[in-house]
Design a protein around this motif. Structure first.
Motif, PDB file in Angstrom:
ATOM      1  N   GLN A  97       0.832  -1.199   0.000  1.00 14.69           N
ATOM      2  CA  GLN A  97       0.000   0.000   0.000  1.00 14.69           C
ATOM      3  C   GLN A  97       0.871   1.256   0.000  1.00 14.69           C
ATOM      4  N   SER A  98       1.944   1.241   0.773  1.00 18.60           N
ATOM      5  CA  SER A  98       2.857   2.389   0.802  1.00 18.60           C
ATOM      6  C   SER A  98       3.502   2.601  -0.558  1.00 18.60           C
ATOM      7  N   ALA A 101       0.917   4.093  -2.867  1.00 15.81           N
ATOM      8  CA  ALA A 101       0.673   5.502  -2.538  1.00 15.81           C
ATOM      9  C   ALA A 101       1.832   6.364  -3.029  1.00 15.81           C
ATOM     10  N   GLN A 104       1.588   6.686  -6.745  1.00 16.62           N
ATOM     11  CA  GLN A 104       0.502   7.610  -7.099  1.00 16.62           C
ATOM     12  C   GLN A 104       0.938   9.063  -6.893  1.00 16.62           C
ATOM     13  N   ARG A 105       1.613   9.328  -5.779  1.00 16.67           N
ATOM     14  CA  ARG A 105       2.107  10.701  -5.536  1.00 16.67           C
ATOM     15  C   ARG A 105       3.093  11.107  -6.619  1.00 16.67           C
TER      16      ARG A 105
END
Length: 190
Positions: A97-98, A101, A104-105
């Motif tokens: 998940q990290s 994320a 995505q950033r």
């Protein structure tokens, strides 16, 4: 002669205690008795058989290395090992998940930076491509083939293993080692 799988709690606890003193035969009994439960717990959390297989391998290595930490007074061998598996699987989910994320950033940041110098960017990409080609030359033939199939060919680890006729763990090691060598060659910091 293969060891019969045991689910007897007392036998598993005794085998774990013997593992703490380096008894490989005892570890075989622990592995045979608990690896299916570890895999099941990992699949239940991860919902991915390949990731679950990796977590199972990691947990069973951890069991071998940390068997001395097992305390039968606090719970059964099965509970201890399955708890290790659950924690490791949850850590894997959080890590994934990290990573997503972060990706995505990065994507959003790159899209936001749309007003860029296209010529300079193109030249930079050419330099980076040349550096990658040079560093690919430092890999062994098997590493290079596995990395190219996986990252340039869009193949999964399992598909690469099938393509080259090698075991899945072998292919994963080749790719991991190749990527580490590329990272070092390109001067990328982890």
């Amino acid at each position: 002669m293969p060891t019969a799988r045991t689910t007897d709690p007392e036998a598993l606890a005794a085998a774990l205690v013997a593992c703490a003193s380096g008894d490989r035969r005892a570890f075989e009994r622990v592995y045979d008795g608990l690896a299916p439960a570890v895999y099941g717990a990992a699949v239940g959390v991860l919902r991915d058989r390949d990731h679950a297989a990796e977590v199972t391998q990691e947990v069973m290595v951890e069991v071998w290395q940390t068997a001395a930490r097992f305390d039968a007074a606090r719970g059964s061998a099965r509970t201890w090992v399955v708890t290790l598996a659950h924690r490791r699987a949850v850590d894997r989910v959080r890590s994934e998940q990290s990573r997503r994320a972060r990706d995505q950033r990065d994507l959003e940041r790159n899209v936001a930076a749309a007003d860029r110098d296209v010529v300079a960017e193109h030249v930079e990409q050419l330099f980076e491509a040349a550096a990658v080609r040079d560093c690919m030359g430092t890999l062994t033939d098997t590493q290079r083939d596995a990395v190219v199939r996986a990252y340039y060919g869009g193949r999964t680890y399992r598909e690469v293993a099938d393509d080259v006729g090698a075991a899945l763990p072998t292919v994963k090691s080749r790719i991991r080692d190749g990527l580490l060598r590329l990272r070092d060659c390109l001067g990328v910091t982890a």
